[in-house]
Write a protein that holds these residues in place. Sequence first.
Motif, PDB file in Angstrom:
ATOM      1  N   GLY A 151     -13.126   9.975  -7.882  1.00 40.92           N
ATOM      2  CA  GLY A 151     -12.768   8.918  -8.354  1.00 40.92           C
ATOM      3  C   GLY A 151     -11.347   8.877  -8.445  1.00 40.92           C
ATOM      4  N   GLY A 152     -10.674   8.128  -9.420  1.00 43.08           N
ATOM      5  CA  GLY A 152      -9.433   7.448  -9.195  1.00 43.08           C
ATOM      6  C   GLY A 152      -8.486   7.755  -7.788  1.00 43.08           C
ATOM      7  N   ASP A 153      -7.784   6.745  -7.088  1.00 41.32           N
ATOM      8  CA  ASP A 153      -8.090   6.569  -5.943  1.00 41.32           C
ATOM      9  C   ASP A 153      -6.088   6.897  -6.229  1.00 41.32           C
ATOM     10  OD1 ASP A 153      -7.208   5.321  -3.833  1.00 41.32           O
ATOM     11  OD2 ASP A 153      -7.656   3.737  -3.922  1.00 41.32           O
ATOM     12  N   ARG A 154      -6.086   8.172  -5.753  1.00 42.19           N
ATOM     13  CA  ARG A 154      -4.566   8.418  -5.915  1.00 42.19           C
ATOM     14  C   ARG A 154      -4.505   8.017  -4.203  1.00 42.19           C
ATOM     15  NH1 ARG A 154      -4.893  13.530  -7.865  1.00 42.19           N
ATOM     16  NH2 ARG A 154      -1.891  13.808  -7.070  1.00 42.19           N
ATOM     17  N   GLY A 155      -5.028   7.501  -3.189  1.00 40.74           N
ATOM     18  CA  GLY A 155      -4.830   8.134  -1.961  1.00 40.74           C
ATOM     19  C   GLY A 155      -3.831   7.581  -1.401  1.00 40.74           C
ATOM     20  N   ASP A 156      -2.684   6.619  -2.146  1.00 42.09           N
ATOM     21  CA  ASP A 156      -1.547   6.381  -1.603  1.00 42.09           C
ATOM     22  C   ASP A 156      -0.894   7.466  -1.247  1.00 42.09           C
ATOM     23  OD1 ASP A 156      -1.956   4.093  -0.485  1.00 42.09           O
ATOM     24  OD2 ASP A 156      -1.643   2.842  -1.999  1.00 42.09           O
ATOM     25  N   ARG A 157      -0.823   8.499  -2.378  1.00 38.39           N
ATOM     26  CA  ARG A 157       0.315   9.491  -2.399  1.00 38.39           C
ATOM     27  C   ARG A 157      -0.026  10.558  -2.200  1.00 38.39           C
ATOM     28  NH1 ARG A 157      -0.322   7.003  -7.519  1.00 38.39           N
ATOM     29  NH2 ARG A 157      -1.485   8.949  -8.892  1.00 38.39           N
ATOM     30  N   ASP A 158      -1.447  10.778  -1.687  1.00 31.26           N
ATOM     31  CA  ASP A 158      -1.912  11.702  -0.773  1.00 31.26           C
ATOM     32  C   ASP A 158      -2.078  12.258   0.605  1.00 31.26           C
ATOM     33  OD1 ASP A 158      -5.317  13.947  -1.250  1.00 31.26           O
ATOM     34  OD2 ASP A 158      -3.088  14.753  -0.485  1.00 31.26           O
ATOM     35  N   ASN A 159      -0.984  12.867   1.188  1.00 32.06           N
ATOM     36  CA  ASN A 159      -0.900  13.290   2.811  1.00 32.06           C
ATOM     37  C   ASN A 159      -2.249  13.772   3.030  1.00 32.06           C
ATOM     38  OD1 ASN A 159       1.763  11.707   2.789  1.00 32.06           O
ATOM     39  ND2 ASN A 159       3.029  12.852   1.999  1.00 32.06           N
ATOM     40  N   GLY A 160      -2.714  13.955   2.316  1.00 35.45           N
ATOM     41  CA  GLY A 160      -4.224  14.656   3.008  1.00 35.45           C
ATOM     42  C   GLY A 160      -5.675  13.786   3.295  1.00 35.45           C
ATOM     43  N   SER A 161      -4.914  13.048   2.321  1.00 36.30           N
ATOM     44  CA  SER A 161      -6.165  12.295   2.436  1.00 36.30           C
ATOM     45  C   SER A 161      -6.542  11.350   4.067  1.00 36.30           C
ATOM     46  CB  SER A 161      -6.255  10.794   1.764  1.00 36.30           C
ATOM     47  OG  SER A 161      -6.132  11.256   0.457  1.00 36.30           O
ATOM     48  N   ASP A 162      -8.111  11.318   3.674  1.00 31.42           N
ATOM     49  CA  ASP A 162      -8.592  10.290   5.097  1.00 31.42           C
ATOM     50  C   ASP A 162      -8.410   9.621   5.416  1.00 31.42           C
ATOM     51  OD1 ASP A 162     -10.306  12.908   5.920  1.00 31.42           O
ATOM     52  OD2 ASP A 162     -11.853  12.514   5.604  1.00 31.42           O
ATOM     53  N   TRP A 163      -8.087   8.978   6.443  1.00 31.07           N
ATOM     54  CA  TRP A 163      -7.785   7.324   6.755  1.00 31.07           C
ATOM     55  C   TRP A 163      -9.007   6.395   6.971  1.00 31.07           C
ATOM     56  CZ3 TRP A 163      -3.120   4.806   6.787  1.00 31.07           C
ATOM     57  CH2 TRP A 163      -2.005   5.977   6.454  1.00 31.07           C
ATOM     58  N   VAL A 164      -8.453   5.459   6.104  1.00 30.04           N
ATOM     59  CA  VAL A 164     -10.093   4.277   6.665  1.00 30.04           C
ATOM     60  C   VAL A 164      -9.600   3.256   7.398  1.00 30.04           C
ATOM     61  CG1 VAL A 164     -11.928   2.996   5.194  1.00 30.04           C
ATOM     62  CG2 VAL A 164     -11.052   5.051   4.715  1.00 30.04           C
ATOM     63  N   LEU A 165     -10.571   2.993   8.377  1.00 32.17           N
ATOM     64  CA  LEU A 165     -10.158   2.010   9.745  1.00 32.17           C
ATOM     65  C   LEU A 165     -11.175   0.773   9.647  1.00 32.17           C
ATOM     66  CD1 LEU A 165      -9.616   3.678  12.257  1.00 32.17           C
ATOM     67  CD2 LEU A 165      -7.650   3.593  10.775  1.00 32.17           C
ATOM     68  N   ASP A 166     -10.380  -0.801   9.074  1.00 29.46           N
ATOM     69  CA  ASP A 166     -11.761  -1.846   8.903  1.00 29.46           C
ATOM     70  C   ASP A 166     -10.805  -3.020  10.327  1.00 29.46           C
ATOM     71  OD1 ASP A 166     -13.742  -1.644   6.967  1.00 29.46           O
ATOM     72  OD2 ASP A 166     -11.580  -0.947   6.413  1.00 29.46           O
ATOM     73  N   GLY A 167     -11.969  -3.311  11.038  1.00 29.33           N
ATOM     74  CA  GLY A 167     -11.644  -4.257  11.658  1.00 29.33           C
ATOM     75  C   GLY A 167     -12.199  -4.532  13.181  1.00 29.33           C
ATOM     76  N   MET A 168     -11.833  -4.788  14.126  1.00 27.29           N
ATOM     77  CA  MET A 168     -12.278  -4.924  15.899  1.00 27.29           C
ATOM     78  C   MET A 168     -10.504  -5.357  16.901  1.00 27.29           C
ATOM     79  SD  MET A 168     -12.974  -7.215  18.581  1.00 27.29           S
ATOM     80  CE  MET A 168     -13.144  -8.920  17.650  1.00 27.29           C
ATOM     81  N   GLN A 169     -11.264  -5.004  17.702  1.00 22.29           N
ATOM     82  CA  GLN A 169     -10.317  -4.583  19.531  1.00 22.29           C
ATOM     83  C   GLN A 169     -11.819  -4.785  20.505  1.00 22.29           C
ATOM     84  OE1 GLN A 169      -7.076  -4.423  19.473  1.00 22.29           O
ATOM     85  NE2 GLN A 169      -6.118  -2.559  18.085  1.00 22.29           N
TER      86      GLN A 169
END
Length: 393
Positions: free
Chosen positions: A150-168
């Motif tokens: 819980g708690g979205d601190r992702g923008d400040r946590d350089n160790g977090s995974d990334w989440v991708l959305d979209g289409m190529q």
Amino acid sequence: MDFTFSEEQQAVVEAARAVFAPVAPDGVPSPALTSGAVADDFDRALWAKAAGADLLSLLIAPDYGGAGLDAIALCLVLREAGKVLARVPLLEHSAAAATVQAHARPEVRQRLLPDAGRGETVLTVASAGRTGHDTADLAVTARRAPEAGGGDRGDRDNGSDWVLDGMQTAVPWAWNADRIVVPAHTPEGATVLALLPGPATEVRGRTLAEQISTTGERLAELRLEGARVASDDVIEDPAAWPLLHALLTTGTCALALGLGERVLAMTSDYASKREQFGHPIATFQAVAVQAADRYIDLRAMEVTLWQAAWRLASGAAGQLPLAGDVAVAKTWASDGVRRVVQTAQHLHGGFGADTDYPLHRYHAWAKQLELALGPAAAHEEALGDLLATHSLG
């Protein structure tokens, strides 16, 4: 100023000719004769030969087992590959490896580059955007994953995974690649590159749908819905995507040049043997003028290609940014390769429309390269904008 290629670059050309010259373009079915892809995989035997000749590690530094050469050497090899329509992901693989080397973290470079240089890890790039006509880096969004618990601190946590959305769309060689480099934009407007595992590795939220290119090759529509990528496998350097995009574009121009040169040679050979009214058609003024015009196209494609490749390889400053030289090369390659194959088909007469004749495959590949480069008018407009922004006074 000396415009000759270096000894190393000339040696690379000889190695490329030894690898690609035996390839017979007519050994692959014409896309017009198949109901699906011409093959499920790229030419693995040719890939192994290219790896054995060190053609897959041209841009990789000696520290990782590569040759440590530059974009000019790569374009020289791609030119030879284009002459025989080589069915290998040489361009995408080399451009991705060079970008990883320049901008990825040291541990990622050490993990990927040695195997990439040997051809054991195959890299490709999703660079066509949603439709093939829009900007690739805006087709997918990338955001930091919320912290576990819980708690979205992702923008400040350089160790977090990334989440991708979209289409190529139209991702080349995606079904057989080990890594797919996906450009994506963050909420802050930055562009990152995600090193997404290929289909052999399960990734939740990633799906591939089959597409068939104009050449008959198997492409993929890549859909991402909450697909997670480890932080180490995301390149955050803002200079990474411009480098990758410039390498892909310039390399495509090199493929177009090689294809055009082979097509003009085929046309010259045919016109010198085909007789009408007791004379080879090559002696007719109308035929000679058309062939001469196409020769001029090829020389313009060549000089603009080497200008762009030199700027890319040397990082030399100029009155215009690198994008200007790339736009000029794209303009000539897009229009030039189309004119070359159209003239070839016209001068070949009935053979030009025969799907069993090799020229048909060259026409299909030329159309695919033209579509990949985009319309010349768009590049001319982009060049005009650059000229307006960067005064030449």
